[in-house]
Design a protein around this motif. Structure first.
Motif, mmCIF file in Angstrom:
data_model
loop_
_atom_site.group_PDB
_atom_site.id
_atom_site.type_symbol
_atom_site.label_atom_id
_atom_site.label_comp_id
_atom_site.label_asym_id
_atom_site.label_seq_id
_atom_site.Cartn_x
_atom_site.Cartn_y
_atom_site.Cartn_z
ATOM 1 N N ILE A 205 30.026 -10.847 3.890
ATOM 2 C CA ILE A 205 29.680 -11.991 4.853
ATOM 3 C C ILE A 205 29.256 -11.687 6.175
ATOM 4 O O ILE A 205 27.996 -12.165 6.724
ATOM 5 C CB ILE A 205 30.557 -13.172 4.756
ATOM 6 N N GLU A 206 30.181 -10.997 6.950
ATOM 7 C CA GLU A 206 29.917 -10.590 8.296
ATOM 8 C C GLU A 206 28.493 -9.703 8.411
ATOM 9 O O GLU A 206 27.667 -9.803 9.453
ATOM 10 C CB GLU A 206 31.135 -9.871 8.826
ATOM 11 N N GLY A 207 28.373 -8.836 7.369
ATOM 12 C CA GLY A 207 27.306 -7.859 7.372
ATOM 13 C C GLY A 207 26.001 -8.624 7.313
ATOM 14 O O GLY A 207 24.938 -8.462 7.820
ATOM 15 N N ALA A 208 25.833 -9.817 6.499
ATOM 16 C CA ALA A 208 24.920 -10.620 6.433
ATOM 17 C C ALA A 208 24.614 -11.437 7.598
ATOM 18 O O ALA A 208 23.458 -11.629 7.915
ATOM 19 C CB ALA A 208 24.795 -11.654 5.157
ATOM 20 N N THR A 210 25.370 -10.862 10.938
ATOM 21 C CA THR A 210 25.305 -10.137 12.005
ATOM 22 C C THR A 210 24.108 -9.088 12.007
ATOM 23 O O THR A 210 23.251 -8.864 12.763
ATOM 24 C CB THR A 210 26.491 -9.164 12.509
ATOM 25 N N ASP A 211 23.863 -8.467 10.602
ATOM 26 C CA ASP A 211 22.823 -7.621 10.526
ATOM 27 C C ASP A 211 21.891 -7.951 9.524
ATOM 28 O O ASP A 211 20.728 -7.241 9.208
ATOM 29 C CB ASP A 211 23.510 -6.186 9.810
ATOM 30 N N GLY A 212 21.888 -9.103 9.067
ATOM 31 C CA GLY A 212 20.974 -9.875 8.165
ATOM 32 C C GLY A 212 20.642 -8.940 6.702
ATOM 33 O O GLY A 212 19.547 -9.195 6.152
ATOM 34 N N GLU A 213 21.889 -8.366 6.620
ATOM 35 C CA GLU A 213 22.026 -7.566 4.923
ATOM 36 C C GLU A 213 22.137 -8.348 3.889
ATOM 37 O O GLU A 213 23.294 -9.011 3.870
ATOM 38 C CB GLU A 213 22.721 -6.257 5.234
ATOM 39 N N PRO A 214 21.476 -8.393 2.818
ATOM 40 C CA PRO A 214 22.077 -9.381 1.597
ATOM 41 C C PRO A 214 23.111 -8.513 1.019
ATOM 42 O O PRO A 214 23.177 -7.196 1.326
ATOM 43 C CB PRO A 214 20.884 -9.204 0.812
ATOM 44 N N PHE A 215 23.830 -8.921 0.132
ATOM 45 C CA PHE A 215 24.899 -8.226 -0.470
ATOM 46 C C PHE A 215 25.319 -8.755 -1.955
ATOM 47 O O PHE A 215 24.649 -9.742 -2.431
ATOM 48 C CB PHE A 215 26.352 -8.442 0.289
ATOM 49 N N ASP A 216 25.756 -7.584 -2.606
ATOM 50 C CA ASP A 216 26.233 -7.903 -4.094
ATOM 51 C C ASP A 216 27.356 -7.238 -4.326
ATOM 52 O O ASP A 216 27.475 -5.994 -4.477
ATOM 53 C CB ASP A 216 24.957 -7.208 -4.966
ATOM 54 N N ILE A 217 28.289 -7.807 -4.608
ATOM 55 C CA ILE A 217 29.838 -7.490 -4.654
ATOM 56 C C ILE A 217 30.327 -8.144 -5.830
ATOM 57 O O ILE A 217 29.959 -9.049 -6.519
ATOM 58 C CB ILE A 217 30.555 -7.868 -3.299
ATOM 59 N N GLU A 236 22.860 -14.042 0.887
ATOM 60 C CA GLU A 236 21.665 -13.549 1.716
ATOM 61 C C GLU A 236 21.638 -14.339 2.786
ATOM 62 O O GLU A 236 22.244 -15.551 2.591
ATOM 63 C CB GLU A 236 20.370 -13.328 1.134
ATOM 64 N N PRO A 237 21.349 -13.884 4.146
ATOM 65 C CA PRO A 237 21.270 -14.983 5.257
ATOM 66 C C PRO A 237 20.001 -15.763 5.471
ATOM 67 O O PRO A 237 18.922 -15.215 5.039
ATOM 68 C CB PRO A 237 21.443 -14.051 6.392
#
Length: 521
Positions: A205-208, A210-217, A236-237
């Motif tokens: 969540i923090e990466g999304a 602050t960095d706008g990075e989508p994630f898949d966990i 995604e943000p």
């Protein structure tokens, strides 16, 4: 001009203005009915909405606007309610002149003179077909979304980190076993994350943000009913990064299948390697012993068959039992060397080969069962107990098997329950080194519509590594079980919303307790 005459003119003028206004209104059908419900006036809006010209409708009863199906409130009842209560309002289908149907909002008001005598009714009709159809389509879209979420075990979510507002679809709430009308805060949702996986979620969540990075966990969640589920979370943000949204999907079946394959692969690799090493070692020893002995007492044909058998052992374990028993007979005929030593080594090979085949058969049987549908039905525990007792009393007459019937019924699969308890009873017997092995099986009713099934023994106890695997729910490179037994029990029990626990007995040995729901659960 007298004041009385002036008031009369003002009243007539006001009435003409009002009539002109009603006549020019096109968004609403506004007309009068007499006391019996016949049309007395007709405006432009009525013509547009209903489709009748003024000359076509004046003098006709309002029932002409109602569908033949008879759905909704009959026109006579509408007028009766308006007369008794002063007005009546409803939404319903009406019929136009061309036979088409429109969905309308209708208001009917009763008109009385100064003597409180009913003179007629005003009727105002608004065509809301487009609004109704839009809402119907919206409702169908919601139904499709909800059904899709149910079929695919998926859900949606959105978090506004400026306001801490959390929005969850019904599918997401269903994945954590909470009712659709439940409102969860961000902290309450986080409490459902497995404690070992919360840092993974926070980092994603923090990466999304602050960095706008989508994630898949992939993480575990603990549901409101205490179940552990594996879920895939994608996010995604938004453009301003104040909101993160995404989807969640139940992947429990896939993760459990992967775990089963990992365990089966590990057990088979371990047992294959160990047993084949033993087979190979004893085969080499046999070859050395035979090469060093004068074997004139046996014929050339027997000698060749003996060496052929040893070559087959080196190449494959297929048919090992039959061939090694042939080897045993040949060795008995060789008087120049110790038949007892040869038979002992041969028996060790056969014993390890049998163990290898037993492990493979157990793995195959376990995998076949977990592939079956986890269909639940009421199963009498005492029936399973009785079958197990008869089986093991014949197989291990030296073992005392104590059976305490509890007349309990659980909601599970009969075959799965039998195999799970069979594993527990068999392990309690084969790993028991006491002179007088004792295995006690019992069941009892717990509160909360659950039944506890216990298998106790007086053996050496179950190793801590085995218990840690059941506690964590997965294997790690540093901690894995020595066999399939307890994993089999874990798989079969958890697929029916059950739990497994292990405790040491004060007097020695272990107690394994399986808790399963009852049919009333």
């Amino acid at each position: 001009m007298s004041s009385e005459r002036m008031k009369l003119l003002e009243h007539v003028e006001a009435d003409l203005i009002l009539r002109e206004f009603f006549q020019e209104v096109t968004e609403y059908a506004i007309f009068l009915l007499d006391a019996d419900g016949f049309v007395a006036t007709w405006n432009e809006g009525a013509r547009r909405i209903k489709g009748y010209e003024r000359d076509e409708i004046i003098g006709r009863h309002l029932s002409v606007f109602y569908p033949d199906s008879g759905d909704g409130t009959p026109p006579e009842t509408v007028l009766s309610i308006a007369e008794s209560e002063g007005s009546y309002e409803e939404k319903g289908w009406r019929v136009r002149k061309d036979g088409s149907h429109i969905f309308t909002h209708v208001t009917v008001r009763a008109l009385y003179d100064d003597a409180e005598e009913l003179k007629g009714f005003t009727k105002i009709v608004r065509d809301i077909t487009e609004t109704y159809e839009y809402r119907q389509e919206l409702e169908r879209s919601r139904d499709r979304l909800e059904r899709t979420e149910q079929l695919a075990d998926i859900g949606g979510w959105e978090v506004d980190y400026e306001s801490d507002d959390l929005q969850l679809t019904d599918g997401t709430k269903r994945l954590v076993d909470t009712p659709p009308d439940t409102e969860l805060t961000l902290d309450e949702l986080r409490d459902h994350f497995h404690e070992d996986d919360r840092a993974t979620v926070d980092e994603a969540i923090e990466g999304a943000r602050t960095d706008g990075e989508p994630f898949d966990i992939e993480i575990r969640v603990i549901t409101a009913t205490g179940r552990t589920r594996w879920v895939q979370v994608r996010g995604e943000p938004t453009g301003d990064r104040t909101t993160v949204r995404g989807a969640v999907r139940d992947i429990t079946d896939r993760k459990e299948h992967e775990e089963r394959l990992t365990v089966l692969n590990r057990v088979l690799r371990h047992n294959l390697r160990n047993n084949l090493n033993i087979v190979s070692g004893y085969a080499r020893e046999l070859r050395r012993d035979l090469d060093a002995v004068d074997i004139s007492a046996i014929g050339d044909a027997d000698h060749e068959q003996l060496h052929e058998t040893l070559e087959n052992i080196s190449e494959t374990t297929k048919g090992i039992d039959t061939e090694l028993r042939t080897l045993d007979k040949l060795v008995d005929a060789a008087s120049q060397f110790s038949a007892e030593a040869m038979v002992s080594k041969t028996n060790r090979i056969i014993e390890n080969a049998d163990g290898l085949m037993s492990t493979g058969e157990k793995a195959r049987r376990s995998e076949n069962v977990v592939k079956e549908s986890a269909e639940r039905r009421p199963v009498r525990v005492d029936d399973v107990f009785t079958d197990l007792k008869q089986t093991y009393e014949q197989k291990y007459p030296e073992v005392e098997i104590r059976l305490e019937l509890g007349e309990q019924t659980v909601l599970a699969g009969e075959h799965s329950l039998y195999l799970a308890l069979d594993e527990l009873v068999q392990n309690a017997i084969v790993h028991n080194g006491e002179d007088c092995p004792v295995v006690a099986v019992a069941s009892r009713r717990l509160s909360g519509e659950r039944v506890a099934i216990t298998v106790e023994d007086n053996g050496p106890g179950i190793p801590r590594t085995e218990r840690e695997i059941l506690k964590r729910g997965k294997e790690t490179p540093l901690a894995h079980g020595s066999g399939i037994g307890l994993w089999t029990v874990h798989w079969f029990v958890t697929q029916f919303d059950g739990e497994v626990s292990i405790a040491d007995r004060v007097e020695g040995g272990s107690t394994v307790e399986v808790r399963l729901p009852t049919p009333e659960h």
